[in-house]
Design an enzyme around this catalytic site. Structure first.
Site, PDB file in Angstrom:
ATOM      1  CG  HIS A 190      42.516 -25.248  24.949  1.00  0.00           C
ATOM      2  ND1 HIS A 190      42.306 -26.381  24.202  1.00  0.00           N
ATOM      3  CD2 HIS A 190      42.017 -24.220  24.221  1.00  0.00           C
ATOM      4  CE1 HIS A 190      41.694 -26.054  23.078  1.00  0.00           C
ATOM      5  NE2 HIS A 190      41.511 -24.747  23.066  1.00  0.00           N
ATOM      6  CB  SER A 204      33.191 -24.957  21.877  1.00  0.00           C
ATOM      7  OG  SER A 204      33.969 -25.925  21.245  1.00  0.00           O
TER       8      SER A 204
HETATM    9  N1  URA Z   1      38.209 -24.889  19.463  1.00  0.00           N
HETATM   10  C1  URA Z   1      37.162 -25.527  20.022  1.00  0.00           C
HETATM   11  O1  URA Z   1      37.302 -26.564  20.638  1.00  0.00           O
HETATM   12  N2  URA Z   1      35.951 -24.966  19.864  1.00  0.00           N
HETATM   13  C2  URA Z   1      35.735 -23.816  19.198  1.00  0.00           C
HETATM   14  O2  URA Z   1      34.614 -23.370  19.119  1.00  0.00           O
HETATM   15  C3  URA Z   1      36.843 -23.179  18.634  1.00  0.00           C
HETATM   16  C4  URA Z   1      38.070 -23.749  18.784  1.00  0.00           C
END
Ligand code: URA
Length: 433
Positions: free
Chosen positions: A92, A193
Site C-alpha cells: 500500500h 482506515s
Molecule cells: N487513505 C485511506 O484509505 N484512508 C485515509 O484515511 C487516508 C488515506
C-alpha cells in the site's frame, strides 16, 4: 438510544462522544458498538462527525486504536486466501504524485513467485488513483467477481481491481464523512482506515510505502514516521507481517503524472527501461515484498530484465478485458512550461505538479467526476538537471486548452532554478518494521 427498527442500543452515542471529547479512553465494548451502530445507521452522520473530531484532537491509545481497526475490519468480510498455492503479499502506498509503482510492482512480484492481491481505489484530489490509471487501457475493467478474482490470483499471480462494497464498509462511510468534516489528517484515523482495508484483504504480509514531502499526506519526516510506526503496530496486532518504507515525495516520481502517461511509463519499466527512481523504488519494494512472503531467493531485477514481469503484466491486463497492445489515449492539446532562468533546476515541487495534473483533467474534484485518460504533465527535466532560460521543463497535456491557465497558476511557485545543485535526497528515507 434506540435504532429505527426498535432495537435497544447498548450505549448512547452522545456519551461516547463526550467521553472522547473530554480525553477519556473508550472501552472495547463502546468502540465495537459505535463502529457497528454507525455502519448500520443507528449512529447518525453528525454524531460520527463529532466523534471523529474528538478523536482528531484527543487521539486514540494503542489499545483503542487496535480495537477500532478490528471493529472496522469486522464491519465487513475478511478475505480468505488460504486456497492459494503461493504466499500472498500486499502493498500500500499512502499516495503521491506520479506514483505508478503498483503497476510494474504487482506483476514483478507475481513473476517472482508470490501472489499479489491489490484492491485499489480511485484518486481524489492531487494524487492519482491506480484504477484511474489502469482504466486508460482500452477495454480494461476494474470490477471482477469473487470467482474471477480467485482464479486470476492463482493463475496469473496478480490482480489489481476495485474493492468490493463489503470490504471494511465502516471505513467507506467514515472516510467519506472525514473528507467533508476536516478530519482526514489524523494519524489514528488514517492508520485505522488504511489498515482495516489492508488486513481485510487477507494477505499474511504487507509492505507500506509511506510518502514524505509536499506531495504526500505527511509533509514531514516525524509525522510520516509516526504514521508508519502506528500502521506497522496495527499490522502486527492483527497477525500480518508488516514493514514500512518512508520514501521521498518532495518531487514527482518519474517523469509523468497523469493516467495514460503513467501507464506508458510503467510499461517502459517492465520493458527494462524507465526512469531510474521508478526502477529503484519498484525493485526496493519488490525485495521487501518477496522477503515478507518468504521468497527472498528470487531476484526481481532478473525478472524485469528477462521479460517475465512483462509477461505477467500482459496476462494481468488481458484477464480483465484490457488490450496490452492498444495505443493509450493521448490528449490533443499541449503547452510547454519554460525554465525561468539558466542554472540548475533546484526544485520541482510534487504538490504543484500534482495540482497541475489534476487541473488538467487527470484527477477529480468530487467522487462522482470522471477523469481524462490523456491529461497530465510530462517532466522534461528533473531536480539537479542543468537548464537554460526558455528551455521547456514541463509539457502539459489536456483535452481542453481552457485548462492550461489554472494548471500554470498551480506551478507558479513550484519551480526554482538556482546556481548550485540541490542537496541529494535519498529516495528511501527510512525503514520501519
Ligand atoms: N487513505 C485511506 O484509505 N484512508 C485515509 O484515511 C487516508 C488515506
Amino acid at each position: 438510544m434506540s435504532a429505527g427498527a426498535g432495537r435497544t442500543e447498548l450505549f448512547s452515542a452522545v456519551d461516547v462522544i463526550r467521553a472522547k471529547r473530554d480525553g477519556g479512553e473508550l472501552s472495547d465494548e463502546q468502540i465495537d458498538w459505535v463502529i457497528d451502530a454507525y455502519t448500520r445507521g443507528a449512529v447518525a452522520e453528525e454524531q460520527m462527525a463529532a466523534l471523529a473530531m474528538a478523536v482528531f484532537w484527543r487521539g486514540l491509545a494503542p489499545r483503542e486504536l487496535s480495537r477500532w481497526t478490528d471493529a472496522m475490519i469486522r464491519s465487513g468480510e475478511r478475505l480468505d486466501l488460504s486456497f492459494l498455492s503461493r504466499p500472498a503479499v500486499d502493498k500500500h502506498s499512502t499516495g503521491g504524485v506520479g506514483d505508478k509503482i503498483t503497476l510494474p510492482l504487482a506483476p514483478l512480484v507475481a513473476a517472482c513467485g508470490a501472489a499479489v492481491p491489490q484492491l485499489s481505489g480511485r484518486g481524489l484530489g492531487h494524487t492519482g488513483g491506480t484504477l484511474d490509471k489502469l482504466e486508460s487501457i482500452p477495454g480494461w475493467r476494474a470490477s471482477v467477481s469473487n470467482t474471477e478474482f480467485r482464479r486470476q490470483l492463482e493463475e496469473v499471480g496478480a490482480v489489481i481491481c476495485a474493492a468490493g462494497a463489503d470490504l471494511a464498509p465502516a471505513d467507506r462511510k467514515l472516510y467519506a464523512l472525514r473528507d467533508v468534516t476536516g478530519t482526514v489528517d489524523s494519524i489514528p484515523l488514517i492508520a485505522s482506515s488504511i489498515m482495516s482495508k489492508k488486513i481485510a484483504e487477507g494477505s499474511a504480509a504487507l509492505v507500506l510505502d509511506v510518502k514524505v514531502g509536499s506531495g504526500a499526506f505527511m509533509p514531514d519526516l516525524n509525522s510520516a514516521r509516526e504514521l508508519a510506526e502506528t500502521m506497522v503496530r496495527l499490522g502486527g496486532d492483527a497477525g500480518v507481517r508488516t514493514v514500512a518504507l518512508l520514501t521521498d515525495m518532495s518531487t514527482p516520481l518519474g517523469r509523468t503524472a497523469g493516467n495514460g502517461l503513467e501507464v506508458a511509463e510503467a510499461v517502459e519499466v517492465l520493458a527494462g527501461g524507465g526512469p531510474a527512481d521508478v526502477v529503484e523504488l519498484t525493485l526496493t519494494l519488490a525485495r521487501e515484498m518477496l522477503a515478507a512472503a518468504g521468497r527472498e531467493d528470487a531476484d526481481p531485477a532478473d525478472a524485469l530484465r528477462d521479460g517475465r514481469a512483462m509477461d505477467v503484466w500482459r496476462r494481468m491486463i488481458r484477464a480483465q478485458g484490457g488490450d496490452p497492445d492498444a495505443a493509450l489515449p493521448a490528449s490533443k492539446e499541449r503547452h510547454d512550461v519554460a525554465a525561468p532562468a539558466t542554472g540548475v533546476l533546484t526544485r520541482l515541487d510534487a504538490l504543484a505538479v500534482g495540482v497541475a495534473a489534476w487541473r488538467l483533467g487527470a484527477g477529480r474534484a468530487r467522487k462522482e467526476d470522471g477523469v481524462s485518460a490523456g491529461a497530465g504533465v510530462r517532466l522534461l527535466a528533473r531536480p539537479g538537471d542543468r537548464v537554460t532560460a526558455g528551455q521547456p521543463l514541463l509539457e502539459l497535456h489536456a483535452d481542453d486548452p481552457a485548462r492550461f491557465r489554472a494548471a500554470l497558476a498551480a506551478l507558479t511557485d513550484g519551480i526554482e532554478v538556482g546556481p548550485a545543485p540541490p542537496a541529494r535526497r535519498p529516495l528511501v528515507l527510512d525503514r520501519i518494521g
